[in-house]
Design a protein around this motif. Sequence first.
Motif, PDB file in Angstrom:
ATOM      1  N   PRO A 205      45.817  63.326  26.101  1.00 12.88           N
ATOM      2  CA  PRO A 205      44.442  63.135  26.570  1.00 12.88           C
ATOM      3  C   PRO A 205      43.576  62.444  25.520  1.00 12.88           C
ATOM      4  O   PRO A 205      43.619  62.782  24.338  1.00 12.88           O
ATOM      5  CB  PRO A 205      43.959  64.569  26.827  1.00 12.88           C
ATOM      6  N   GLY A 206      42.796  61.473  25.979  1.00 14.99           N
ATOM      7  CA  GLY A 206      41.901  60.759  25.080  1.00 14.99           C
ATOM      8  C   GLY A 206      42.557  59.619  24.333  1.00 14.99           C
ATOM      9  O   GLY A 206      41.878  58.839  23.661  1.00 14.99           O
ATOM     10  N   LYS A 207      43.884  59.486  24.452  1.00 15.36           N
ATOM     11  CA  LYS A 207      44.600  58.403  23.766  1.00 15.36           C
ATOM     12  C   LYS A 207      45.286  57.543  24.826  1.00 15.36           C
ATOM     13  O   LYS A 207      46.507  57.500  24.935  1.00 15.36           O
ATOM     14  CB  LYS A 207      45.625  58.968  22.786  1.00 15.36           C
ATOM     15  N   LYS A 208      44.470  56.876  25.603  1.00 17.80           N
ATOM     16  CA  LYS A 208      44.979  56.090  26.708  1.00 17.80           C
ATOM     17  C   LYS A 208      45.449  54.715  26.235  1.00 17.80           C
ATOM     18  O   LYS A 208      44.762  54.047  25.473  1.00 17.80           O
ATOM     19  CB  LYS A 208      43.898  55.912  27.775  1.00 17.80           C
ATOM     20  N   SER A 209      46.604  54.318  26.703  1.00 18.96           N
ATOM     21  CA  SER A 209      47.076  52.957  26.457  1.00 18.96           C
ATOM     22  C   SER A 209      46.320  52.010  27.373  1.00 18.96           C
ATOM     23  O   SER A 209      45.807  52.418  28.427  1.00 18.96           O
ATOM     24  CB  SER A 209      48.579  52.860  26.724  1.00 18.96           C
ATOM     25  N   PRO A 210      46.209  50.733  27.002  1.00 15.07           N
ATOM     26  CA  PRO A 210      45.546  49.766  27.880  1.00 15.07           C
ATOM     27  C   PRO A 210      46.159  49.792  29.272  1.00 15.07           C
ATOM     28  O   PRO A 210      47.381  49.819  29.414  1.00 15.07           O
ATOM     29  CB  PRO A 210      45.790  48.427  27.170  1.00 15.07           C
ATOM     30  N   ALA A 211      45.320  49.813  30.285  1.00 17.61           N
ATOM     31  CA  ALA A 211      45.794  49.906  31.676  1.00 17.61           C
ATOM     32  C   ALA A 211      45.119  48.830  32.513  1.00 17.61           C
ATOM     33  O   ALA A 211      43.980  49.003  32.960  1.00 17.61           O
ATOM     34  CB  ALA A 211      45.504  51.298  32.238  1.00 17.61           C
ATOM     35  N   GLY A 212      45.824  47.737  32.719  1.00 18.67           N
ATOM     36  CA  GLY A 212      45.249  46.641  33.492  1.00 18.67           C
ATOM     37  C   GLY A 212      44.906  47.025  34.913  1.00 18.67           C
ATOM     38  O   GLY A 212      43.954  46.502  35.498  1.00 18.67           O
ATOM     39  N   TRP A 213      45.657  47.979  35.481  1.00 22.91           N
ATOM     40  CA  TRP A 213      45.429  48.356  36.878  1.00 22.91           C
ATOM     41  C   TRP A 213      44.048  48.945  37.110  1.00 22.91           C
ATOM     42  O   TRP A 213      43.533  48.913  38.235  1.00 22.91           O
ATOM     43  CB  TRP A 213      46.508  49.333  37.350  1.00 22.91           C
ATOM     44  N   LEU A 214      43.413  49.460  36.053  1.00 24.92           N
ATOM     45  CA  LEU A 214      42.067  50.008  36.216  1.00 24.92           C
ATOM     46  C   LEU A 214      41.024  48.935  36.526  1.00 24.92           C
ATOM     47  O   LEU A 214      39.875  49.260  36.845  1.00 24.92           O
ATOM     48  CB  LEU A 214      41.664  50.788  34.961  1.00 24.92           C
ATOM     49  N   LEU A 215      41.427  47.678  36.466  1.00 24.03           N
ATOM     50  CA  LEU A 215      40.508  46.610  36.865  1.00 24.03           C
ATOM     51  C   LEU A 215      40.194  46.656  38.359  1.00 24.03           C
ATOM     52  O   LEU A 215      39.320  45.931  38.836  1.00 24.03           O
ATOM     53  CB  LEU A 215      41.092  45.244  36.496  1.00 24.03           C
ATOM     54  N   HIS A 216      40.906  47.514  39.099  1.00 17.85           N
ATOM     55  CA  HIS A 216      40.530  47.684  40.511  1.00 17.85           C
ATOM     56  C   HIS A 216      39.123  48.262  40.626  1.00 17.85           C
ATOM     57  O   HIS A 216      38.448  48.071  41.653  1.00 17.85           O
ATOM     58  CB  HIS A 216      41.547  48.576  41.246  1.00 17.85           C
ATOM     59  N   ILE A 217      38.670  48.934  39.567  1.00 18.32           N
ATOM     60  CA  ILE A 217      37.320  49.521  39.594  1.00 18.32           C
ATOM     61  C   ILE A 217      36.248  48.423  39.598  1.00 18.32           C
ATOM     62  O   ILE A 217      35.416  48.371  40.524  1.00 18.32           O
ATOM     63  CB  ILE A 217      37.139  50.511  38.424  1.00 18.32           C
ATOM     64  N   PRO A 218      36.222  47.523  38.602  1.00 16.94           N
ATOM     65  CA  PRO A 218      35.218  46.449  38.686  1.00 16.94           C
ATOM     66  C   PRO A 218      35.403  45.554  39.901  1.00 16.94           C
ATOM     67  O   PRO A 218      34.414  45.024  40.435  1.00 16.94           O
ATOM     68  CB  PRO A 218      35.413  45.669  37.375  1.00 16.94           C
ATOM     69  N   ALA A 219      36.644  45.359  40.367  1.00 16.01           N
ATOM     70  CA  ALA A 219      36.850  44.545  41.565  1.00 16.01           C
ATOM     71  C   ALA A 219      36.132  45.154  42.762  1.00 16.01           C
ATOM     72  O   ALA A 219      35.529  44.452  43.577  1.00 16.01           O
ATOM     73  CB  ALA A 219      38.344  44.409  41.861  1.00 16.01           C
ATOM     74  N   CYS A 220      36.177  46.475  42.868  1.00 16.58           N
ATOM     75  CA  CYS A 220      35.489  47.174  43.954  1.00 16.58           C
ATOM     76  C   CYS A 220      33.979  46.958  43.881  1.00 16.58           C
ATOM     77  O   CYS A 220      33.342  46.583  44.878  1.00 16.58           O
ATOM     78  CB  CYS A 220      35.823  48.662  43.898  1.00 16.58           C
ATOM     79  N   TYR A 221      33.406  47.167  42.709  1.00 17.34           N
ATOM     80  CA  TYR A 221      31.946  47.061  42.592  1.00 17.34           C
ATOM     81  C   TYR A 221      31.464  45.617  42.696  1.00 17.34           C
ATOM     82  O   TYR A 221      30.339  45.365  43.132  1.00 17.34           O
ATOM     83  CB  TYR A 221      31.482  47.747  41.306  1.00 17.34           C
ATOM     84  N   LEU A 222      32.329  44.685  42.350  1.00 12.47           N
ATOM     85  CA  LEU A 222      32.006  43.278  42.566  1.00 12.47           C
ATOM     86  C   LEU A 222      31.912  42.987  44.060  1.00 12.47           C
ATOM     87  O   LEU A 222      31.028  42.252  44.522  1.00 12.47           O
ATOM     88  CB  LEU A 222      33.078  42.403  41.912  1.00 12.47           C
ATOM     89  N   GLY A 223      32.810  43.589  44.839  1.00  8.38           N
ATOM     90  CA  GLY A 223      32.755  43.426  46.292  1.00  8.38           C
ATOM     91  C   GLY A 223      31.496  44.014  46.892  1.00  8.38           C
ATOM     92  O   GLY A 223      30.891  43.432  47.806  1.00  8.38           O
ATOM     93  N   ILE A 224      31.064  45.163  46.377  1.00 10.42           N
ATOM     94  CA  ILE A 224      29.813  45.767  46.851  1.00 10.42           C
ATOM     95  C   ILE A 224      28.631  44.863  46.522  1.00 10.42           C
ATOM     96  O   ILE A 224      27.725  44.671  47.344  1.00 10.42           O
ATOM     97  CB  ILE A 224      29.625  47.157  46.233  1.00 10.42           C
ATOM     98  N   ALA A 225      28.640  44.284  45.325  1.00 13.62           N
ATOM     99  CA  ALA A 225      27.567  43.367  44.936  1.00 13.62           C
ATOM    100  C   ALA A 225      27.528  42.155  45.860  1.00 13.62           C
ATOM    101  O   ALA A 225      26.450  41.683  46.253  1.00 13.62           O
ATOM    102  CB  ALA A 225      27.756  42.926  43.484  1.00 13.62           C
ATOM    103  N   GLN A 226      28.709  41.645  46.215  1.00 11.73           N
ATOM    104  CA  GLN A 226      28.755  40.504  47.134  1.00 11.73           C
ATOM    105  C   GLN A 226      28.200  40.890  48.499  1.00 11.73           C
ATOM    106  O   GLN A 226      27.502  40.089  49.142  1.00 11.73           O
ATOM    107  CB  GLN A 226      30.191  40.012  47.280  1.00 11.73           C
TER     108      GLN A 226
END
Length: 383
Positions: free
Chosen positions: A228-249
Amino acid sequence: MKLLIGQSLKERQKIVQLTSQPFSTRAKKHDEENTFPMENIADLKKIGYTTLTVPKSYGGQGLPLAEWLPLQETIATYDGSTSLSIGWHMGLITQISESQNWPETILDRLFYEVLHEGKLVNAAASEPETGSPTRGGKPTTVAKKENDSWIITGRKSFTSMAPALDYFIVSATMEDGQVGNFLINQSAAGVKIEETWNSIAMRGTASHDLYLKNVRIPNDHFLEVIHPGKKSPAGWLLHIPACYLGIAQAAQNFAIDFANTYSPNSLSTSIKELPNVQVKIGENEADLIQARHFLYSVAKKWDVSTAEERVQMQGELGAVKYHVVNSAVMIVDRAMRVVGAQSLFKDNPIQRYYRDVRAGLHNPPMDDRTLLLLASQAFTSSE
């Protein structure tokens, strides 16, 4: 129409768009009634959406980030809650595929069931006592070994898509003090979902509490040791900004439609001719262009990077989430200024976009963690 037929991103986007259009109408009902859009998930399953990130070696499409994140954005323009919910499943399948840390028997079974039975999975890591797992708190959920089984007891919060899930990836503290991830079937004895979700934002995610009382699972359902607290880089978490970008659009689209049609009797034309309205719409377009370039360029970089190179991308990934989500918040705010006081009317979807987009500020990684990391990297590189 099946997504497996689509051979290009543009073709897949068109199929997802046609499938997602009804989500917009349903979103109002689910937001007001605080219910989960099960029909949306069923529609996505019908076109094969939930299978797209299963690796090719297991019979799936194995879509890279740059190919499925735009689809997440498309879904979010119609319903942010559905996009964020299904994004956890899509992303976790990506992570599992990339890491290959789990027992082979579990991987075989899970990928088969996702492909052929429409099974869904999400992580259950947050707890009321520890808050976000990214802060490093050790789970109060406990796992005890008993012969060839594990006994899991505890409570998890923010379990998005809870009513539709078939599997939970649960973090728990073991008797030796280590923390591990365990795979738990929703049908296991002792598993209970309590409908506690009553947020004003992303109400349709049904992120209820998961209660586990002496849940017995097979030995091979212990997946891996985590820190816990020592997370490796996770590209898949970019689904989060992709979602909020869609809401902004979606908010930008609403503001443009409103400006095109609203014509008070003080004007001889619609408000789209007003310079202040044009400036706000133009500022939003500039932010949307910038956000997309940043998000998808980093996604493409992740897709082509080696494992060693990805280790160095933690700062970039966090910066994407920081910039895109904060830009999305500003875009929705400007769109509401274009619409004016009517943007606060309950019947206008833009007030839901305003509530939903702010949820992104509380999804991982948190802004302060990202900024501290970037500062640390900057000081290190200057030495």
